[in-house]
Enzyme design. Structure first.
Site, PDB file in Angstrom:
ATOM      1  CE1 TYR A 286       9.041  -6.939 -11.037  1.00  0.00           C
ATOM      2  CE2 TYR A 286       8.638  -6.752 -13.399  1.00  0.00           C
ATOM      3  CZ  TYR A 286       8.253  -6.517 -12.092  1.00  0.00           C
ATOM      4  OH  TYR A 286       7.065  -5.856 -11.841  1.00  0.00           O
TER       5      TYR A 286
ATOM      6  CG  HIS B  27      -0.267   0.289   2.512  1.00  0.00           C
ATOM      7  ND1 HIS B  27       0.457  -0.666   3.199  1.00  0.00           N
ATOM      8  CD2 HIS B  27      -0.190   1.430   3.257  1.00  0.00           C
ATOM      9  CE1 HIS B  27       0.937  -0.135   4.310  1.00  0.00           C
ATOM     10  NE2 HIS B  27       0.564   1.138   4.369  1.00  0.00           N
TER      11      HIS B  27
ATOM     12  CB  SER C 181       5.220  -6.006 -15.239  1.00  0.00           C
ATOM     13  OG  SER C 181       5.956  -5.033 -15.958  1.00  0.00           O
ATOM     14  CB  SER C 182       3.600  -4.428 -20.395  1.00  0.00           C
ATOM     15  OG  SER C 182       4.402  -3.322 -20.040  1.00  0.00           O
ATOM     16  CB  CYS C 183       8.813  -5.354 -18.609  1.00  0.00           C
ATOM     17  SG  CYS C 183       8.791  -5.931 -16.905  1.00  0.00           S
TER      18      CYS C 183
ATOM     19  CG  HIS D  94      10.125   2.029 -13.808  1.00  0.00           C
ATOM     20  ND1 HIS D  94       9.581   1.786 -12.564  1.00  0.00           N
ATOM     21  CD2 HIS D  94      10.283   0.805 -14.381  1.00  0.00           C
ATOM     22  CE1 HIS D  94       9.417   0.481 -12.401  1.00  0.00           C
ATOM     23  NE2 HIS D  94       9.830  -0.136 -13.478  1.00  0.00           N
TER      24      HIS D  94
ATOM     25  NE  ARG E  17      10.101   0.565 -22.859  1.00  0.00           N
ATOM     26  CZ  ARG E  17      10.775  -0.025 -23.850  1.00  0.00           C
ATOM     27  NH1 ARG E  17      10.266  -0.030 -25.071  1.00  0.00           N
ATOM     28  NH2 ARG E  17      11.931  -0.600 -23.622  1.00  0.00           N
TER      29      ARG E  17
ATOM     30  N   GLY F 184       3.490   1.687  -1.962  1.00  0.00           N
ATOM     31  CA  GLY F 184       4.111   1.819  -3.269  1.00  0.00           C
ATOM     32  C   GLY F 184       3.279   2.630  -4.240  1.00  0.00           C
TER      33      GLY F 184
ATOM     34  CG  LEU G 207       1.844   1.106 -13.996  1.00  0.00           C
ATOM     35  CD1 LEU G 207       1.674   0.263 -12.749  1.00  0.00           C
ATOM     36  CD2 LEU G 207       0.494   1.477 -14.592  1.00  0.00           C
TER      37      LEU G 207
ATOM     38  N   PRO H 202      -0.459  -4.687 -16.331  1.00  0.00           N
ATOM     39  CG  PRO H 202       0.374  -3.640 -14.419  1.00  0.00           C
ATOM     40  CD  PRO H 202      -0.096  -4.972 -14.943  1.00  0.00           C
ATOM     41  CB  THR H 203       1.254  -0.453 -20.186  1.00  0.00           C
ATOM     42  OG1 THR H 203       2.343  -0.110 -21.040  1.00  0.00           O
ATOM     43  CG2 THR H 203       0.540   0.812 -19.714  1.00  0.00           C
TER      44      THR H 203
ATOM     45  CE  LYS I 270       5.386  -8.342 -10.488  1.00  0.00           C
ATOM     46  NZ  LYS I 270       4.271  -8.147  -9.535  1.00  0.00           N
TER      47      LYS I 270
END
Length: 321
Positions: free
Chosen positions: A137, A12, A108-110, A180, A210, A14, A167, A164-165, A141
């Site tokens: 990572y 919470h 995560s989209s990565c 990031h 991106r 983050g 953020l 999600p893409t 995920k």
């Protein structure tokens, strides 16, 4: 979800977790379970199981993760793999053991393949090699997504996942070593403006493309999914719009009001060349992003200026809990 449902938001403090809390409270959900990483280390199985056994949350938003940009991912490879594997496995398993009504996990989209067809559809996951700089990572995920999927298959639970893409937004991490690209650039331009530095370095060639999603839009999408989506397959969450790193840098430069030059460093990695999500699945069930990139940047910079003396990211990378 009933208004009085007990909801645990893991992570919470983050970027994502704090946005989830804001959105939940704005919709009248006040029975929230919140624990910092000092109060509850999600990497410790016995502690997590004891917490779930005692508190018995009805719903779980699993937004806790060890996160960072290209530099952090490539430097702390073992930590990014171990910490994320442990915390997600512990929370998902404890949620099953304690009878949680519904859990939402964040990918995560990565974690899509490095050379994935564009835009990236959900079925493209695991169809090619991962981006080497963030492979640990990504593996963690992917394991979380598959944990949720297979707990659904084996145990019949309602554990869903969202992808999600990139953020950004309020309460982001602005550490220049570990953040990031977007918050790092915002801080670089801000400090260059304050100190009258004539040029700012930008990693890479500036050609990588991106997609960026304002974090409060993501939180709104997650609440929507918690209320309206019950399938085993994960769902992409993004804007379906992309911008080059060069264009992004110029936009942030204008928002900050920095008048110096940009210096791109091609010796630094660009990462995945392009990373655009196909959001037709989510759009088809009734949700679309609302915040234009320029508006989101202006809101983020306003918050950054107000909180500059106390922003997260002046120390080392840590769990986003």
């Amino acid at each position: 979800m009933n208004q009085d449902a007990k909801i645990y938001v893991a992570g919470h403090n983050g970027l994502v977790g704090s946005a989830i809390v804001r959105v939940l409270q704005a919709h009248g959900y006040d029975n929230l379970l919140l624990r910092t990483s000092k109060e509850l280390d999600l990497r410790r199985q016995t502690d997590v199981e004891a917490f779930f056994a005692q508190e018995r949350p009805d719903y779980v938003f699993l937004a806790a993760a060890k996160v960072g940009g290209i530099g952090a991912n490539n430097t702390y490879r073992a930590e990014f793999l171990y910490d994320n594997l442990m915390l997600e496995a512990n929370v998902i398993h404890a949620a099953h053991q304690s009878g949680v009504t519904k859990l939402l996990f964040l990918g995560s989209s990565c974690i899509y393949p490095k050379l994935c067809p564009q835009p990236m559809r959900e079925e493209y996951l695991l169809t090619g090699f991962l981006e080497p700089t963030n492979e640990p990572y990504a593996i963690a995920k992917i394991a979380g997504l598959k944990l949720c999927e297979n707990y659904c298959r084996q145990y019949g639970v309602n554990f869903i996942s969202a992808m999600p893409t990139n953020l950004y937004g309020i309460n982001d991490n602005f550490d220049l070593a570990n953040s990031h690209v977007l918050p790092a650039l915002m801080r670089k331009f801000h400090e260059a403006k304050l100190n009258q530095i004539p040029a700012v370095e930008v990693w890479g060639t500036g050609t990588a493309l991106r997609e960026f999603l304002y974090v409060d839009d993501l939180a709104d999408a997650l609440l929507f999914l918690m209320q309206h989506y019950d399938e085993q397959e994960f769902v992409n969450v993004g804007t379906s719009e992309e911008v080059s790193i060069r264009e992004l840098a110029l936009m942030i430069k204008a928002v900050v009001g920095y008048e110096g030059e940009l210096q791109f460093d091609p010796s630094k990695p660009d990462g995945t060349p392009r990373k655009l999500l196909d959001t037709s699945k989510l759009n088809g069930i009734g949700w679309t992003a609302k915040t234009p990139l320029k508006t989101g940047l202006e809101r983020t910079y306003k918050w950054f200026q107000h909180n500059y003396s106390t922003i997260r990211g002046r120390g080392s990378e840590k769990l986003s809990c």
